[in-house]
Design an enzyme around this catalytic site. Structure first.
Site, PDB file in Angstrom:
ATOM      1  N   ARG A 185      -4.455  17.017  32.421  1.00  0.00           N
ATOM      2  CA  ARG A 185      -4.870  16.680  31.147  1.00  0.00           C
ATOM      3  C   ARG A 185      -4.769  17.683  30.045  1.00  0.00           C
ATOM      4  O   ARG A 185      -4.277  17.407  28.801  1.00  0.00           O
ATOM      5  CB  ARG A 185      -6.402  16.027  31.069  1.00  0.00           C
ATOM      6  CG  ARG A 185      -6.435  14.703  31.758  1.00  0.00           C
ATOM      7  CD  ARG A 185      -7.770  14.435  32.161  1.00  0.00           C
ATOM      8  NE  ARG A 185      -8.532  15.658  33.035  1.00  0.00           N
ATOM      9  CZ  ARG A 185      -9.423  15.556  33.574  1.00  0.00           C
ATOM     10  NH1 ARG A 185     -10.383  14.585  33.520  1.00  0.00           N
ATOM     11  NH2 ARG A 185      -9.934  16.489  34.609  1.00  0.00           N
ATOM     12  N   HIS A 236      -6.691   7.453  35.145  1.00  0.00           N
ATOM     13  CA  HIS A 236      -6.124   7.314  36.554  1.00  0.00           C
ATOM     14  C   HIS A 236      -5.066   6.197  36.697  1.00  0.00           C
ATOM     15  O   HIS A 236      -3.897   6.527  36.789  1.00  0.00           O
ATOM     16  CB  HIS A 236      -7.258   7.205  37.656  1.00  0.00           C
ATOM     17  CG  HIS A 236      -8.221   8.127  37.830  1.00  0.00           C
ATOM     18  ND1 HIS A 236      -9.543   7.854  37.681  1.00  0.00           N
ATOM     19  CD2 HIS A 236      -8.003   9.439  38.184  1.00  0.00           C
ATOM     20  CE1 HIS A 236     -10.226   9.261  37.837  1.00  0.00           C
ATOM     21  NE2 HIS A 236      -9.344  10.004  38.253  1.00  0.00           N
ATOM     22  N   LYS A 272     -23.418  11.662  49.928  1.00  0.00           N
ATOM     23  CA  LYS A 272     -24.412  12.085  48.805  1.00  0.00           C
ATOM     24  C   LYS A 272     -23.599  12.835  47.888  1.00  0.00           C
ATOM     25  O   LYS A 272     -24.083  13.316  46.772  1.00  0.00           O
ATOM     26  CB  LYS A 272     -25.296  13.097  49.925  1.00  0.00           C
ATOM     27  CG  LYS A 272     -24.386  14.301  50.338  1.00  0.00           C
ATOM     28  CD  LYS A 272     -25.397  15.347  51.110  1.00  0.00           C
ATOM     29  CE  LYS A 272     -24.818  16.467  51.757  1.00  0.00           C
ATOM     30  NZ  LYS A 272     -23.645  16.470  52.594  1.00  0.00           N
TER      31      LYS A 272
END
Ligand code: PNS
Length: 167
Positions: A96, A23, A47
């Protein structure tokens, strides 16, 4: 007639759970291309994310310290709404490998349908980061593997602390 200068604010959105060197590499490549780059962290329900929003923001801010035109913010709801709020006409995403392309294409086209004035720009991270993802780094750390090459030092510390807490 004088040309009207276009806003050159770009958004680099993601979960950043946590930020990796991949990143960061992309942020460093993207920042000089725009007047301002806003790293936009998806809030998520606690969560869904392993690190709470506050920690993810802190980790990113510490990592981009010194990059003058980079701002870190969070958003909830639709990305294109956040982009409009920020007066940004560009979304930056890293690709990527070919495997990223399908998901990224879908998102970019959906975002363009929702907000025709907002374009997505794809950028390539350095080759060294082609295999890196937050998920894999967490998995390697969880099983006691070495992670110092993959994330900034303070993020590695946070990952190890989280692993030790979880036992
Ligand atoms: O790093 P990630 O998890 O791949 O980032 C995905 C993200 C945050 C860019 C994407 O999930 C998103 O934009 N979520 C916000 C909700 C939204 O706008 N959804 C419609 C996009 S097609």
């Amino acid at each position: 007639m004088a040309a009207v200068a276009k806003s050159r604010v770009a958004i680099y959105p993601g979960s950043f759970d946590p930020i990796t060197n991949g990143h960061l590499d992309l942020i460093r490549r993207a920042a000089p291309q725009f007047e301002e780059l806003v790293v936009a962290v998806l809030q998520h329900d606690t969560k869904d994310a392993d690190f709470p929003l506050r920690e993810r923001l802190e980790m990113i801010r510490k990592s981009v310290d010194g990059l003058a035109n980079v701002r870190v913010d969070s958003f909830d709801g639709l990305l294109v709404d956040f982009a409009r709020q920020q007066n940004a006409s560009l979304i930056v995403r890293g690709i990527r490998a070919v495997s990223d392309y399908e998901y990224e294409l879908q998102m970019a086209l959906m975002n363009r349908k929702l907000a025709p004035g907002v374009e997505t720009v794809f950028m390539l991270p350095g080759e060294a980061y082609g295999y890196l993802s937050s998920r894999l780094v967490k998995e390697v750390c969880q099983h006691g593997g070495e992670i110092d090459d993959f994330v900034p030092a303070h993020v590695a510390e946070a990952l190890r602390a989280r692993r030790d807490r979880k036992g």
